[in-house]
Design a protein around this motif. Sequence first.
Motif, PDB file in Angstrom:
ATOM      1  N   ALA A 365      36.963  34.973  46.464  1.00 57.52           N
ATOM      2  CA  ALA A 365      35.718  35.451  45.855  1.00 57.52           C
ATOM      3  C   ALA A 365      35.677  36.975  45.826  1.00 57.52           C
ATOM      4  O   ALA A 365      35.233  37.585  44.839  1.00 57.52           O
ATOM      5  CB  ALA A 365      34.517  34.904  46.618  1.00 57.52           C
ATOM      6  N   ALA A 366      36.147  37.613  46.895  1.00 57.88           N
ATOM      7  CA  ALA A 366      36.172  39.083  46.937  1.00 57.88           C
ATOM      8  C   ALA A 366      37.179  39.642  45.947  1.00 57.88           C
ATOM      9  O   ALA A 366      36.961  40.709  45.355  1.00 57.88           O
ATOM     10  CB  ALA A 366      36.489  39.558  48.351  1.00 57.88           C
ATOM     11  N   GLU A 369      35.432  39.553  42.617  1.00 55.18           N
ATOM     12  CA  GLU A 369      34.430  40.623  42.551  1.00 55.18           C
ATOM     13  C   GLU A 369      35.094  41.959  42.257  1.00 55.18           C
ATOM     14  O   GLU A 369      34.615  42.746  41.433  1.00 55.18           O
ATOM     15  CB  GLU A 369      33.661  40.687  43.874  1.00 55.18           C
ATOM     16  CG  GLU A 369      32.524  41.692  43.912  1.00 55.18           C
ATOM     17  CD  GLU A 369      31.362  41.324  43.016  1.00 55.18           C
ATOM     18  OE1 GLU A 369      30.646  42.249  42.556  1.00 55.18           O
ATOM     19  OE2 GLU A 369      31.164  40.130  42.760  1.00 55.18           O
ATOM     20  N   GLY A 372      36.075  42.750  38.686  1.00 59.45           N
ATOM     21  CA  GLY A 372      34.979  43.043  37.764  1.00 59.45           C
ATOM     22  C   GLY A 372      34.977  44.472  37.263  1.00 59.45           C
ATOM     23  O   GLY A 372      34.267  44.789  36.304  1.00 59.45           O
ATOM     24  N   ALA A 401      34.779  33.927  40.180  1.00 62.29           N
ATOM     25  CA  ALA A 401      34.024  34.958  40.907  1.00 62.29           C
ATOM     26  C   ALA A 401      34.024  36.308  40.199  1.00 62.29           C
ATOM     27  O   ALA A 401      33.403  37.259  40.688  1.00 62.29           O
ATOM     28  CB  ALA A 401      34.617  35.123  42.312  1.00 62.29           C
ATOM     29  N   VAL A 402      34.691  36.422  39.040  1.00 63.12           N
ATOM     30  CA  VAL A 402      34.750  37.700  38.333  1.00 63.12           C
ATOM     31  C   VAL A 402      33.415  37.937  37.624  1.00 63.12           C
ATOM     32  O   VAL A 402      33.004  37.139  36.777  1.00 63.12           O
ATOM     33  CB  VAL A 402      35.894  37.718  37.305  1.00 63.12           C
ATOM     34  CG1 VAL A 402      35.906  39.046  36.549  1.00 63.12           C
ATOM     35  CG2 VAL A 402      37.241  37.503  37.996  1.00 63.12           C
ATOM     36  N   PRO A 403      32.730  39.038  37.930  1.00 70.23           N
ATOM     37  CA  PRO A 403      31.394  39.279  37.363  1.00 70.23           C
ATOM     38  C   PRO A 403      31.446  39.922  35.979  1.00 70.23           C
ATOM     39  O   PRO A 403      30.886  41.005  35.744  1.00 70.23           O
ATOM     40  CB  PRO A 403      30.765  40.215  38.390  1.00 70.23           C
ATOM     41  CG  PRO A 403      31.909  40.995  38.933  1.00 70.23           C
ATOM     42  CD  PRO A 403      33.089  40.041  38.950  1.00 70.23           C
TER      43      PRO A 403
END
Length: 458
Positions: A365-366, A369, A372, A401-403
């Motif tokens: 997840a990090a 992020e 992004g 998880a990529v915003p």
Amino acid sequence: MKVPVPDVVPPAAELGRVHFVGIGGAGLSGIARIMLARGVPVSGSDGVDSSTLAALRALGATVHHGHAADHVGAADTVVVSTAVQEDNPEVVEARRLGLRLLPRSAALRSVMFGRRVVAVAGTHGKTTTTSLLTVALQTAGADPTYAIGGDLAATGVNAADGSGDLFVAEADESDGAFLHYAPFAAIVTNVDADHLDTWGTPEAYAAAFDDFVATLDPDGFLVVVADDPGAAALGRRHAAGGRRVITVSARSDAAVDLGPAALDGVRLWSPGEHYRADALAALAAGLELGLERDALLRGLASYTGTKRRMEPKGEAGGVRVYDSYAHHPTEIVGDLESARALAGEGRLLVAFQPHLVSRTRIFGAAMGEALGAADEVVLLDVYLAREPADPEVTGRLVADAVPLPPEAVHYVPDLDDVAAVLAARARPGDLVLTLGAGSITRVGPEVLALLEAGGADG
């Protein structure tokens, strides 16, 4: 496989004929290169033929493509890569013959005897900092022996046997190797939890760096990058215990021994705060070793990079392509900061291949992020190394998880399909960056070939 480090590691000159199982890897190939320079008879094997094997053959090593029991030949010592399996026929044969088995860390220790070792450790930036320090020391006339986890752009090699008394070594914490070098001095760039498949918890990982610093010569020193909380805390603990600690910061000149002002007028090979921090750490170590400041600064300015560390691969159709080894969220943040600066007004397209199932499970997840910061992202499936596949842990975990808007995130699990996707999306002025510690490094040249053939028009 994990080979224990023996209680006593002999100097390289006492190892007899040395056979390397997995000699093409970054770690073992460098050690073999140093041994060859010192007249040690070397042989080896690797599952993948490469220019590295050809270079070692040219230096006098007997190197085989593929593994077979008879490759061990008349070896006295067998050095085994961690990537090698227990049932490797050469390992089986070495055990049958009762030969000395050494892991990479012990083999590296064997070539360190008689030199003042400066070990460069940290979760991120080890290769770049080791490279910067090596070039700076060379420019200042020290001619160190060096062993780096990547090829220096200036020399095209990852290791060399210098004539001076210094040995600059990249010290890997992933398997505890850095605990076996007993260096004179060390640099710690950061302490940011990783390799939890080995260490179990972030606390145990951080404690390993305390154990590492405890192996330093009492008369030596420790350089830490104070911008990183883990490294700063490490430095404070050991300064309180009487260790000579030098602090550097790329952010502020206050409350540190060397800050950004120390690099005034020096143009580094790549933008980004983390590269300035690496350069400051190298400068601090060089100064503490007694080298002349202006010469060290000239060396830092002359540094032209290391293979797979923000390495320019070329330009085609107005699109620049870079490749880098980043595989941890913090590394992704740093490389995207540099890539964004390099891209200027152009867009930043990033293809990322997660590395290790365990790392992706913990940090997926990090990673997403961090990605992004790009304009578009292509996510591959997880590169399998040392661990079996897990159907619950794939590149999709990172992609989700990529915003970024859904149309800017592309999950392309098959490596063979990635170059075409990138070439079709790239436009003149864009910068394409391939990221990861696995096989994604082959994608950059494929993208360039497609762009040269008009692939960017699709």
